[in-house]
Design a protein around this motif. Structure first.
Motif, PDB file in Angstrom:
ATOM      1  N   LEU A  29      12.281  15.671  42.397  1.00 20.31           N
ATOM      2  CA  LEU A  29      12.986  17.658  42.526  1.00 20.31           C
ATOM      3  C   LEU A  29      12.488  17.456  43.994  1.00 20.31           C
ATOM      4  O   LEU A  29      10.802  17.388  43.253  1.00 20.31           O
ATOM      5  N   ASP A  30      12.533  18.705  44.295  1.00 18.67           N
ATOM      6  CA  ASP A  30      11.604  19.171  46.003  1.00 18.67           C
ATOM      7  C   ASP A  30      11.683  20.022  45.851  1.00 18.67           C
ATOM      8  O   ASP A  30      12.819  20.594  46.017  1.00 18.67           O
ATOM      9  N   LYS A  31      10.988  21.110  45.769  1.00 16.98           N
ATOM     10  CA  LYS A  31      10.758  22.285  46.443  1.00 16.98           C
ATOM     11  C   LYS A  31       9.578  22.728  47.142  1.00 16.98           C
ATOM     12  O   LYS A  31       7.834  23.326  47.038  1.00 16.98           O
ATOM     13  N   GLY A  32       9.709  22.303  48.518  1.00 20.13           N
ATOM     14  CA  GLY A  32       8.686  22.462  49.602  1.00 20.13           C
ATOM     15  C   GLY A  32       8.528  21.650  50.590  1.00 20.13           C
ATOM     16  O   GLY A  32       7.697  21.860  51.748  1.00 20.13           O
ATOM     17  N   TYR A  70      18.699  13.446  44.299  1.00 21.12           N
ATOM     18  CA  TYR A  70      17.794  14.075  45.033  1.00 21.12           C
ATOM     19  C   TYR A  70      17.867  15.402  45.235  1.00 21.12           C
ATOM     20  O   TYR A  70      18.805  16.443  45.910  1.00 21.12           O
ATOM     21  N   LEU A  71      17.149  16.755  44.379  1.00 19.82           N
ATOM     22  CA  LEU A  71      17.180  17.993  44.543  1.00 19.82           C
ATOM     23  C   LEU A  71      16.666  18.461  45.517  1.00 19.82           C
ATOM     24  O   LEU A  71      14.964  18.116  45.321  1.00 19.82           O
ATOM     25  N   ILE A  72      16.738  19.566  45.922  1.00 23.78           N
ATOM     26  CA  ILE A  72      16.043  19.975  47.156  1.00 23.78           C
ATOM     27  C   ILE A  72      16.183  21.235  47.004  1.00 23.78           C
ATOM     28  O   ILE A  72      17.656  22.534  47.201  1.00 23.78           O
ATOM     29  N   CYS A 121      21.920  15.734  46.767  1.00 28.01           N
ATOM     30  CA  CYS A 121      21.850  14.715  47.234  1.00 28.01           C
ATOM     31  C   CYS A 121      22.321  13.838  46.318  1.00 28.01           C
ATOM     32  O   CYS A 121      21.022  13.559  45.831  1.00 28.01           O
ATOM     33  N   MET A 122      23.313  12.717  45.824  1.00 24.54           N
ATOM     34  CA  MET A 122      23.298  12.080  45.452  1.00 24.54           C
ATOM     35  C   MET A 122      23.738  10.665  46.725  1.00 24.54           C
ATOM     36  O   MET A 122      23.676  10.469  46.817  1.00 24.54           O
ATOM     37  N   LYS A 123      22.379   9.395  45.636  1.00 22.82           N
ATOM     38  CA  LYS A 123      21.903   8.510  46.069  1.00 22.82           C
ATOM     39  C   LYS A 123      23.399   8.084  46.792  1.00 22.82           C
ATOM     40  O   LYS A 123      24.387   7.707  45.610  1.00 22.82           O
TER      41      LYS A 123
END
Length: 131
Positions: A29-32, A70-72, A121-123
Motif C-alpha cells: 500500500l502506497d499513500k504518498g 501494488y495499491l497507490i 497495479c497487478m504484478k
C-alpha cells in the motif's frame, strides 16, 4: 503479509534493494510515497523513468509475491510512470470522492470535497528487473 489469517505490515525503504524481502508481500500500500518521488525526481533525456523512480518500482515489483498487488492512493488523475511500467500486467484507476473528514485533514487546508485516485497495479510475473 498474511500469516495464519492475521494481517501484518512493515515500513519499507523503497529506494534501497533488499533481497530478503523478495516475494514476501501479497500487497503493498502506497499513500504518498510514489507521489513524493514523482514530485522530487527528474528523468534524464531519453529515459522513461528517473533513477529513483525506477528503483522504487523495481523494488516494489521484486517484493511482491507472484500476482501481488501494488495499491497507490494519489490525488493525481494520471501517473504515466505507473501506466508505462512493464512490471505491472495491468493498472486500473478508481476515482474516489471523499470529504476532508474521510481523508484526514492534518494541516487544516483540505478542500471540502476532494478526489483521490486508487491505482490497482497487478504484478507481471514475467517482468525482469530493468526491462
Amino acid at each position: 503479509s498474511v500469516d495464519n489469517g492475521s494481517f501484518q505490515y512493515s515500513v519499507l525503504n523503497v529506494i534501497e534493494p533488499n533481497d530478503e524481502l523478495r516475494g514476501q508481500y501479497i500487497g503493498i500500500l502506497d499513500k504518498g510515497c510514489l507521489d513524493t518521488f514523482l514530485f522530487r525526481s527528474e528523468k534524464r533525456k531519453g529515459e522513461k523513468f528517473s533513477p529513483i523512480l525506477r528503483s522504487l518500482l523495481d523494488n516494489v515489483h521484486s517484493w511482491l509475491m507472484d500476482d501481488g498487488i501494488y495499491l497507490i492512493f494519489s490525488p493525481r488523475s494520471k501517473i504515466k510512470a505507473v501506466r508505462d511500467f512493464r512490471g505491472f500486467s495491468s493498472v486500473q484507476r478508481k476515482k474516489i470522492q471523499c470529504s476532508h473528514e474521510q481523508k484526514g485533514d492534518l494541516d487544516g487546508n483540505a478542500k471540502e470535497n476532494e478526489t483521490v485516485y486508487m491505482y490497482v497495479c497487478m504484478k507481471c510475473n514475467s517482468y525482469e528487473i530493468g526491462d
